[in-house]
Design a protein around this motif. Sequence first.
Motif, PDB file in Angstrom:
ATOM      1  N   HIS A  56       0.833  -1.205   0.000  1.00 46.63           N
ATOM      2  CA  HIS A  56       0.000   0.000   0.000  1.00 46.63           C
ATOM      3  C   HIS A  56       0.865   1.252   0.000  1.00 46.63           C
ATOM      4  N   PHE A  57       1.990   1.189   0.702  1.00 43.18           N
ATOM      5  CA  PHE A  57       2.965   2.277   0.705  1.00 43.18           C
ATOM      6  C   PHE A  57       3.488   2.537  -0.713  1.00 43.18           C
ATOM      7  N   ILE A  58       3.756   1.469  -1.461  1.00 36.29           N
ATOM      8  CA  ILE A  58       4.201   1.613  -2.848  1.00 36.29           C
ATOM      9  C   ILE A  58       3.146   2.351  -3.667  1.00 36.29           C
ATOM     10  N   PHE A  59       1.873   1.988  -3.481  1.00 36.78           N
ATOM     11  CA  PHE A  59       0.804   2.647  -4.222  1.00 36.78           C
ATOM     12  C   PHE A  59       0.727   4.128  -3.880  1.00 36.78           C
ATOM     13  N   GLU A  60       0.824   4.454  -2.597  1.00 43.12           N
ATOM     14  CA  GLU A  60       0.721   5.866  -2.214  1.00 43.12           C
ATOM     15  C   GLU A  60       1.895   6.664  -2.762  1.00 43.12           C
ATOM     16  N   CYS A  61       3.096   6.132  -2.639  1.00 41.43           N
ATOM     17  CA  CYS A  61       4.270   6.830  -3.172  1.00 41.43           C
ATOM     18  C   CYS A  61       4.177   6.958  -4.695  1.00 41.43           C
ATOM     19  N   GLY A  62       3.719   5.897  -5.347  1.00 43.31           N
ATOM     20  CA  GLY A  62       3.578   5.934  -6.798  1.00 43.31           C
ATOM     21  C   GLY A  62       2.623   7.015  -7.256  1.00 43.31           C
ATOM     22  N   LYS A  63       1.496   7.163  -6.565  1.00 46.42           N
ATOM     23  CA  LYS A  63       0.542   8.213  -6.917  1.00 46.42           C
ATOM     24  C   LYS A  63       1.149   9.591  -6.712  1.00 46.42           C
ATOM     25  N   LYS A  64       1.874   9.772  -5.606  1.00 46.56           N
ATOM     26  CA  LYS A  64       2.478  11.080  -5.332  1.00 46.56           C
ATOM     27  C   LYS A  64       3.611  11.398  -6.305  1.00 46.56           C
ATOM     28  N   LEU A  65       4.223  10.357  -6.850  1.00 42.64           N
ATOM     29  CA  LEU A  65       5.260  10.561  -7.866  1.00 42.64           C
ATOM     30  C   LEU A  65       4.660  10.748  -9.252  1.00 42.64           C
ATOM     31  N   ASP A  66       3.336  10.623  -9.361  1.00 41.21           N
ATOM     32  CA  ASP A  66       2.631  10.707 -10.640  1.00 41.21           C
ATOM     33  C   ASP A  66       3.108   9.617 -11.598  1.00 41.21           C
ATOM     34  N   ALA A  67       3.445   8.458 -11.045  1.00 40.25           N
ATOM     35  CA  ALA A  67       3.824   7.315 -11.881  1.00 40.25           C
ATOM     36  C   ALA A  67       2.574   6.736 -12.528  1.00 40.25           C
ATOM     37  N   ASN A  68       2.735   6.134 -13.705  1.00 38.92           N
ATOM     38  CA  ASN A  68       1.561   5.569 -14.359  1.00 38.92           C
ATOM     39  C   ASN A  68       1.182   4.228 -13.728  1.00 38.92           C
ATOM     40  N   SER A  69       0.027   3.731 -14.085  1.00 33.83           N
ATOM     41  CA  SER A  69      -0.523   2.540 -13.431  1.00 33.83           C
ATOM     42  C   SER A  69       0.378   1.321 -13.574  1.00 33.83           C
ATOM     43  N   LEU A  70       0.902   1.109 -14.782  1.00 33.51           N
ATOM     44  CA  LEU A  70       1.746  -0.066 -14.994  1.00 33.51           C
ATOM     45  C   LEU A  70       3.043   0.019 -14.201  1.00 33.51           C
ATOM     46  N   THR A  71       3.578   1.229 -14.041  1.00 34.30           N
ATOM     47  CA  THR A  71       4.799   1.391 -13.251  1.00 34.30           C
ATOM     48  C   THR A  71       4.564   0.983 -11.806  1.00 34.30           C
ATOM     49  N   ILE A  72       3.430   1.423 -11.245  1.00 34.82           N
ATOM     50  CA  ILE A  72       3.106   1.082  -9.860  1.00 34.82           C
ATOM     51  C   ILE A  72       2.894  -0.422  -9.723  1.00 34.82           C
ATOM     52  N   CYS A  73       2.202  -1.012 -10.692  1.00 38.21           N
ATOM     53  CA  CYS A  73       1.962  -2.460 -10.638  1.00 38.21           C
ATOM     54  C   CYS A  73       3.249  -3.255 -10.793  1.00 38.21           C
ATOM     55  N   THR A  74       4.149  -2.772 -11.643  1.00 35.68           N
ATOM     56  CA  THR A  74       5.443  -3.436 -11.786  1.00 35.68           C
ATOM     57  C   THR A  74       6.241  -3.324 -10.492  1.00 35.68           C
ATOM     58  N   ALA A  75       6.189  -2.169  -9.839  1.00 37.01           N
ATOM     59  CA  ALA A  75       6.882  -1.989  -8.557  1.00 37.01           C
ATOM     60  C   ALA A  75       6.336  -2.963  -7.512  1.00 37.01           C
ATOM     61  N   ALA A  76       5.017  -3.079  -7.447  1.00 36.00           N
ATOM     62  CA  ALA A  76       4.410  -4.016  -6.497  1.00 36.00           C
ATOM     63  C   ALA A  76       4.802  -5.452  -6.831  1.00 36.00           C
ATOM     64  N   SER A  77       4.842  -5.789  -8.119  1.00 36.41           N
ATOM     65  CA  SER A  77       5.214  -7.146  -8.540  1.00 36.41           C
ATOM     66  C   SER A  77       6.669  -7.448  -8.199  1.00 36.41           C
ATOM     67  N   LEU A  78       7.547  -6.463  -8.399  1.00 34.43           N
ATOM     68  CA  LEU A  78       8.954  -6.637  -8.025  1.00 34.43           C
ATOM     69  C   LEU A  78       9.085  -6.874  -6.522  1.00 34.43           C
ATOM     70  N   PHE A  79       8.320  -6.097  -5.748  1.00 33.79           N
ATOM     71  CA  PHE A  79       8.356  -6.244  -4.292  1.00 33.79           C
ATOM     72  C   PHE A  79       7.910  -7.650  -3.876  1.00 33.79           C
ATOM     73  N   HIS A  80       6.793  -8.109  -4.456  1.00 40.05           N
ATOM     74  CA  HIS A  80       6.291  -9.450  -4.134  1.00 40.05           C
ATOM     75  C   HIS A  80       7.306 -10.521  -4.542  1.00 40.05           C
ATOM     76  N   LYS A  81       7.892 -10.347  -5.715  1.00 42.99           N
ATOM     77  CA  LYS A  81       8.841 -11.348  -6.208  1.00 42.99           C
ATOM     78  C   LYS A  81      10.091 -11.379  -5.329  1.00 42.99           C
TER      79      LYS A  81
END
Length: 280
Positions: A56-81
């Motif tokens: 959830h922290f990744i999502f909040e930071c991603g939104k504040k960075l104005d990252a696009n949806s796929l970037t945030i999802c890739t970040a979350a996927s990297l974290f999970h992996k």
Amino acid sequence: SLLQEFADIAMNYPPPSHNLLQQNPIMINLTTSDDPEHISKQIDYMQSDKPFVVTHFIFECGKKLDANSLTICTAASLFHKFFSATSTADYDPYLIAGTCLYLAGKVEDNHLKLRDVINIVCSVLHRSLEPLPLGDQYWNTRDAIVQAELLVLRMCQFGVKFPHPHKFLLHYLKSLRDWMSGDVWSRYPIARTSWALLQDLYHDPHVLDTDPSVTALACIQLALETFGIQVPFVGSEGGEGDTWYKVIQEKATKEKLWEVMTRSMEVYNKEVELLDSITV
């Protein structure tokens, strides 16, 4: 492109208003608002290092960075992996989360400046502090992220591209829009809700274990059931004829969709369990 055009259409609907989604304001606000300031509640992330909370922290930071949806999802996927191969007790999960955001920007050609990543990560973790000055703490943090980037790449065995369901979701929504009556489509935010459900599903570490086309169909089906909408001219669950998702994707079954839908609903149960207690 057609996909970008339809993505814009999907995101221009008003926020979801059904009771199921109203019960989960934090997640829906993060995934459906174009305005980073539209986050209605603040989480004290320092109280928890659970993977769900850090995602959830990744999502909040991603939104504040104005990252696009796929970037945030890739970040979350990297974290999970990354943490599928180790434990949060072995590495600082928030350092890894910030690193995953920075790396995801490179992977998705959505470059995020490292200084911006550092400032946002620090400000979300420590909300009362000013942005880091160019001093020892900033340079130490920068060095830590640069080193952690190499660690993430090695732990993920350099597999940093993921088969996200988003392109399937947009194609299926385009087909469904042409299929359904214009009145129903304009009255209910099916596209926006499906998109929000898919984004929120990335809080689940097993989001990419299922075929991406099935995941996309499950998000649409859950959105339809949320609003009580029946797709016309096809059979219903347990009735005669093929269901709408079977017409679109032959390998989709009720059981496969229900598995994804169950995990999606569990994400919102975990929100209540893990986030509400550290919300300020």
